[in-house]
Scaffold this active site. Sequence first.
Site, PDB file in Angstrom:
ATOM      1  N   ALA A  73       6.808  -2.087  -0.256  1.00 24.36           N
ATOM      2  CA  ALA A  73       7.859  -2.392   0.713  1.00 24.36           C
ATOM      3  C   ALA A  73       8.970  -1.351   0.721  1.00 24.36           C
ATOM      4  O   ALA A  73       9.647  -1.163   1.732  1.00 24.36           O
ATOM      5  CB  ALA A  73       8.432  -3.777   0.460  1.00 24.36           C
ATOM      6  N   HIS A 203       2.742  -6.956  -4.464  1.00 28.07           N
ATOM      7  CA  HIS A 203       2.985  -7.531  -5.800  1.00 28.07           C
ATOM      8  C   HIS A 203       3.972  -8.702  -5.811  1.00 28.07           C
ATOM      9  O   HIS A 203       4.180  -9.322  -6.852  1.00 28.07           O
ATOM     10  CB  HIS A 203       3.409  -6.440  -6.792  1.00 28.07           C
ATOM     11  CG  HIS A 203       4.817  -5.952  -6.649  1.00 28.07           C
ATOM     12  ND1 HIS A 203       5.824  -6.380  -7.474  1.00 28.07           N
ATOM     13  CD2 HIS A 203       5.382  -5.072  -5.796  1.00 28.07           C
ATOM     14  CE1 HIS A 203       6.947  -5.763  -7.135  1.00 28.07           C
ATOM     15  NE2 HIS A 203       6.707  -4.964  -6.123  1.00 28.07           N
ATOM     16  N   CYS A 328      22.600  -3.720 -15.070  1.00 28.01           N
ATOM     17  CA  CYS A 328      22.945  -2.725 -16.078  1.00 28.01           C
ATOM     18  C   CYS A 328      23.045  -1.353 -15.417  1.00 28.01           C
ATOM     19  O   CYS A 328      22.042  -0.774 -15.033  1.00 28.01           O
ATOM     20  CB  CYS A 328      21.889  -2.670 -17.159  1.00 28.01           C
ATOM     21  SG  CYS A 328      22.446  -3.333 -18.712  1.00 28.01           S
TER      22      CYS A 328
HETATM   23  C1  LIG Z   1      10.694  -6.245  -4.153  1.00 28.66           C
HETATM   24  C2  LIG Z   1      11.406  -6.053  -2.882  1.00 28.66           C
HETATM   25  C3  LIG Z   1      11.335  -4.823  -2.187  1.00 28.66           C
HETATM   26  C4  LIG Z   1      10.603  -3.622  -2.737  1.00 28.66           C
HETATM   27  O1  LIG Z   1       9.203  -3.796  -2.688  1.00 28.66           O
HETATM   28  P1  LIG Z   1       8.247  -2.804  -3.495  1.00 28.66           P
HETATM   29  O2  LIG Z   1       6.880  -3.122  -2.964  1.00 28.66           O
HETATM   30  O3  LIG Z   1       8.405  -3.161  -4.937  1.00 28.66           O
HETATM   31  O4  LIG Z   1       8.647  -1.408  -3.189  1.00 28.66           O
HETATM   32  C5  LIG Z   1      11.991  -4.726  -0.985  1.00 28.66           C
HETATM   33  N1  LIG Z   1      12.692  -5.752  -0.477  1.00 28.66           N
HETATM   34  C6  LIG Z   1      12.782  -6.936  -1.101  1.00 28.66           C
HETATM   35  C7  LIG Z   1      13.562  -8.042  -0.483  1.00 28.66           C
HETATM   36  C8  LIG Z   1      12.150  -7.122  -2.328  1.00 28.66           C
HETATM   37  O5  LIG Z   1      12.268  -8.292  -2.953  1.00 28.66           O
END
Ligand SMILES: *Cc1c(COP(=O)(O)O)cnc(C)c1O
Length: 405
Positions: A73, A203, A328
């Site tokens: 994402a 994931h 952190c």
């Molecule tokens: C985890 C997350 C992302 C990033 O997704 P990745 O696949 O880990 O790069 C983006 N936006 C939200 C709201 C998320 O919870």
Amino acid sequence: MKFPIYLDYHATTPMDPEVFRTMAPYFTEIFGNAASRNHEYGWKAEAALENARTQVAQILSAVDKEIIFTSGATESNNLALRGVAEMYRDKGRHIITSNIEHKAILDTCHYLETQGFQITYLPVDNFGMVSVQAVREAIRPDTILVSIMFANNEIGTINPIAEIGKVCKEKGVLFHTDAVQAVGKVEIDVEKMGIDLLSLSGHKIYGPKGVGALYVRRRSPRVRLAPLIHGGGHERGMRSGTLNVPGIVGLGKACEMASRLLLEESTRLRAQRDRMWKAIQAELDEVYLNGHPTERLPNNLNVSFAFVEGESLMMGMKELAVSSGSACTSASLEPSYVLKNIGVGEDLAHTSIRFSMGRFTTDEELDFAIKKVVSTVKKLRDLSPLYEMVKEGIDLKSIAWTGHH
Ligand SMILES: *Cc1c(COP(=O)(O)O)cnc(C)c1O
């Protein structure tokens, strides 16, 4: 029970064994390059990809051709924002977002500011919700894109996406939503909700890490994107590079399972979440819910425990894998910008804990977690002179403090 008890499903999820089984053959036997058009190895890989594309499209009520596979994402968000910005820069250079988006949106917006774009970071209300009226008022003649997250990853608040989509349609502005946390938890329909671009991640929905997708609308309007990655022309030229076949097969399977299980799973998670919140409230006073009381993800509970020290609270609950309201940064503990922007004071933010339940959370684990939280907070408060004063009815504001605090 397996310790520490995992209550951090917003951060990532374990892969579902069914997803893992579905992916397995694509690492070894069915290893072809989906772009190999001359033999069966390639055809089989391509067939698997197209099946996954259908599975991802279905969870959004989209069409196969509207799905672009990415590395996750973060990339989907970058592609949506930078892709639109570059493609439509002659039309306008103004983008609207909110001030509690994920860093993958906020940092991309900060980058675009260095490239001559103006960004409006809409404030949210005390529940973390974006106002539809504020979106309407922020749209200018040079606005090219509105990007508002479907549901927040810290406090779980769900935005009025369909209403925002409607405003964007009326004004002729493209609408992107980061729906990472909403997929599999809330029904999503890109048609009914007027969504033009949507990011999701494997994931976070019991699929593999390092794979995600971007939905890109094909008609009314047809959205065009400048690519971030050049070469080969894969994914309709929007995202070149040999496709991650096993990962994408896993993402597809995860989406298929998520839509099949959505109703049952969200009902069960909501019951677990509500049970935990009720138990905490029954046993402890001076606890505050962060986020919206009703318009929130079914598996999110974010609570501030006043009169405890955040660090000690986390230390006291080592049997639980949860997230705290402090981030952190190098040397110091910074309170979360999400909590800050919904008006939670710094002290309270440091005592905030995000619990997120998921597919494999058992009632037994939840019972343990509730007992652990309650006993740890009680123990810490027993040691707190401030809490004692409050219990004795002393108004803390009336005390003339000496020294700094
Ligand atoms: C985890 C997350 C992302 C990033 O997704 P990745 O696949 O880990 O790069 C983006 N936006 C939200 C709201 C998320 O919870």
